[in-house]
Scaffold this motif. Structure first.
Motif, short mmCIF file in Angstrom:
data_model
loop_
_atom_site.label_atom_id
_atom_site.label_comp_id
_atom_site.label_asym_id
_atom_site.label_seq_id
_atom_site.Cartn_x
_atom_site.Cartn_y
_atom_site.Cartn_z
N ASP A 182 0.61 -1.35 -0.06
CA ASP A 182 0.07 0.05 0.05
C ASP A 182 0.86 1.15 -0.19
O ASP A 182 1.98 1.22 0.68
CB ASP A 182 -0.91 0.03 1.31
CG ASP A 182 -1.85 -1.11 1.32
OD1 ASP A 182 -2.50 -1.50 0.30
OD2 ASP A 182 -2.02 -1.79 2.36
N GLN B 170 0.98 4.81 1.13
CA GLN B 170 0.58 5.61 2.15
C GLN B 170 1.73 5.98 3.04
O GLN B 170 2.67 5.75 2.97
CB GLN B 170 -0.49 4.78 2.87
CG GLN B 170 0.01 3.52 3.57
CD GLN B 170 0.48 3.76 5.09
OE1 GLN B 170 0.17 4.71 5.99
NE2 GLN B 170 1.40 3.02 5.39
N TYR B 171 1.24 7.00 4.01
CA TYR B 171 2.21 7.77 4.79
C TYR B 171 1.35 7.96 6.20
O TYR B 171 0.11 8.75 6.14
CB TYR B 171 2.83 8.89 4.49
CG TYR B 171 3.37 9.53 5.62
CD1 TYR B 171 4.59 9.02 6.30
CD2 TYR B 171 2.86 10.87 6.13
CE1 TYR B 171 5.21 9.62 7.20
CE2 TYR B 171 3.50 11.49 7.28
CZ TYR B 171 4.77 10.80 7.84
OH TYR B 171 5.43 11.37 8.76
N GLU C 162 -2.37 7.89 5.94
CA GLU C 162 -3.30 8.34 4.84
C GLU C 162 -2.67 7.84 3.67
O GLU C 162 -1.48 7.73 3.10
CB GLU C 162 -2.78 9.66 4.81
CG GLU C 162 -3.84 10.49 3.78
CD GLU C 162 -3.49 12.10 4.02
OE1 GLU C 162 -4.12 12.94 3.33
OE2 GLU C 162 -2.60 12.43 4.83
N ASP C 163 -3.85 7.07 2.93
CA ASP C 163 -3.50 6.52 1.77
C ASP C 163 -3.20 7.48 0.49
O ASP C 163 -3.83 8.61 0.61
CB ASP C 163 -4.80 5.91 1.11
CG ASP C 163 -4.65 5.09 -0.17
OD1 ASP C 163 -4.80 5.63 -1.16
OD2 ASP C 163 -4.11 3.95 -0.10
N ILE C 164 -2.40 7.40 -0.60
CA ILE C 164 -1.90 8.30 -1.42
C ILE C 164 -3.11 8.58 -2.28
O ILE C 164 -2.92 9.83 -2.83
CB ILE C 164 -0.70 7.68 -2.34
CG1 ILE C 164 -0.34 8.52 -3.43
CG2 ILE C 164 -1.34 6.20 -3.07
CD1 ILE C 164 0.42 9.76 -2.66
N ASP D 204 -6.20 9.35 -1.19
CA ASP D 204 -6.90 10.24 -0.26
C ASP D 204 -5.65 11.53 -0.25
O ASP D 204 -6.24 12.79 -0.38
CB ASP D 204 -6.87 9.82 1.33
CG ASP D 204 -7.97 8.58 1.01
OD1 ASP D 204 -8.83 8.86 0.16
OD2 ASP D 204 -8.07 7.98 1.79
N PHE E 156 5.99 8.25 0.51
CA PHE E 156 4.55 7.49 0.04
C PHE E 156 4.73 6.28 -0.74
O PHE E 156 3.75 5.58 -0.89
CB PHE E 156 3.55 8.53 -0.79
CG PHE E 156 3.00 9.55 0.17
CD1 PHE E 156 1.76 8.97 0.56
CD2 PHE E 156 3.43 10.65 0.73
CE1 PHE E 156 0.64 9.67 1.36
CE2 PHE E 156 2.55 11.56 1.26
CZ PHE E 156 1.32 11.30 1.83
#
Length: 329
Positions: free
Chosen positions: A134, A136-137, A140-142, A144, A194
């Motif tokens: 996934d 994300q960071y 928080e998904d990329i 979003d 990310f």
């Protein structure tokens, strides 16, 4: 076998001086705004200093740059199918295959160690693709993240390179090292934060591409080869493209072709005959940004400052004859 990579070889120095003399002689005859061809060879008579990070990685592997160089050459000498694939892909993207050889050899000399067989890269890819991947960071998904209003202007662009370059620029300007809407973001590259869920800053596969680069190049690869387009919502598919040798070769070619295009269109330099320069850009990334900076520098000074190779590209130019022999077998 040749000697140490940092050794100042007489023949290399001669080639570099000859290329520099050619540039000096032709500069006055180059019309303003015309594309200037950069001849083969190094502009620096000696190899620029190798960064400490590269030295430390090599030391941690208990090896040397020489050994890593010979190892990747051994891989390429043995795998004729890989060489054939490189040649075919270079032809598809309209570049000399020496650029692809240079990028692969440079990455495996200074950044990682090569495996003995290309098939091992595929086996390694399978091991990574077993779990979920996934982008994300901090929860928080990329998908979003790029829906935030700061990225709205990027949605008006077309083409994967333009869109993801815009998003990277927004990251650098609006988020990197800043606190936004109560959330702190690292002072690090967009790709590292990310798009690299295994090890921050780590790249993978034969071409050592990062996922963000693959996403930028996906439209070009699709247009040339018909390969499926990659999506940031499918991390596994992106990683397969950069780790499977059969799939990653066109992405290497596309990245190099794009760098050549950027320097021709933005900075008015044709670097297609100098594999050390394309290797340098493959190593540093952001070819378009570097081309813009070079163009601004030349405009401000009123003089023509030529692009120069870094330590990585210097080695490729220095060894060009030996590397071309891989393609001649």
């Amino acid at each position: 076998m040749r000697g140490a990579l940092a050794e100042n070889q007489m023949m290399s120095s001669f080639r570099s001086l000859t290329a520099g003399m050619f540039v000096a002689l032709t500069l006055a005859a180059t019309p303003a705004g015309a594309v200037t061809k950069v001849e083969p060879g190094n502009r620096n008579s000696e190899q620029p200093s190798i960064p400490g990070a590269s030295k430390n990685r090599t030391k941690a592997l208990k090896t040397t740059f020489d050994r890593k160089y010979e190892k990747v050459l051994g891989l390429l000498r043995r795998d004729r199918r890989l060489i054939a694939r490189i040649k075919d892909s270079a032809e598809d993207f309209g570049i000399d295959p020496i650029h692809m050889i240079g990028a692969i050899v440079g990455e495996h000399t200074y950044n990682v160690d090569a495996y003995d067989r290309a098939q091992t890269y595929y086996i390694k890819a399978i091991s990574y693709l077993k779990g979920s991947i996934d982008f994300q960071y901090d929860g928080e998904d990329i998908d979003d993240f790029i829906a935030r209003p700061q990225f709205d202007k990027c949605n008006e662009l077309s083409g994967s390179k333009a869109i993801w370059t815009c998003r990277e620029d927004v990251w650098n300007a609006k988020f990197r090292g800043k606190k936004v809407d109560g959330k702190a973001f690292p002072n690090d590259r967009f790709s590292a934060v990310f798009f690299q869920p295994f090890y921050a800053g780590q790249t993978f596969g034969l071409g050592q591409l990062n996922p963000l680069t693959a996403l930028m190049m996906t439209d070009r690869v699709n247009a040339v080869t018909g390969a499926r387009k990659l999506s940031h919502t499918d991390g596994k598919d992106v990683y397969k493209a950069i780790m499977d040798p059969k799939e990653t070769v066109p992405y290497i070619a596309a990245t190099l072709a794009s760098a050549i295009d950027d320097y021709r269109e933005i900075a008015d330099f044709d670097i297609s005959a100098n594999p050390g320069l394309t290797a340098t850009l493959y190593n540093t990334g952001d070819a378009a940004g570097r081309a813009r900076e070079l163009a601004r520098r030349n405009k401000r000074s009123g003089k023509t400052v030529y692009p120069e190779e870094n330590y990585y590209g210097w080695m490729i130019n220095d060894r060009e004859d030996e590397l071309r022999a891989l393609l001649d077998n």
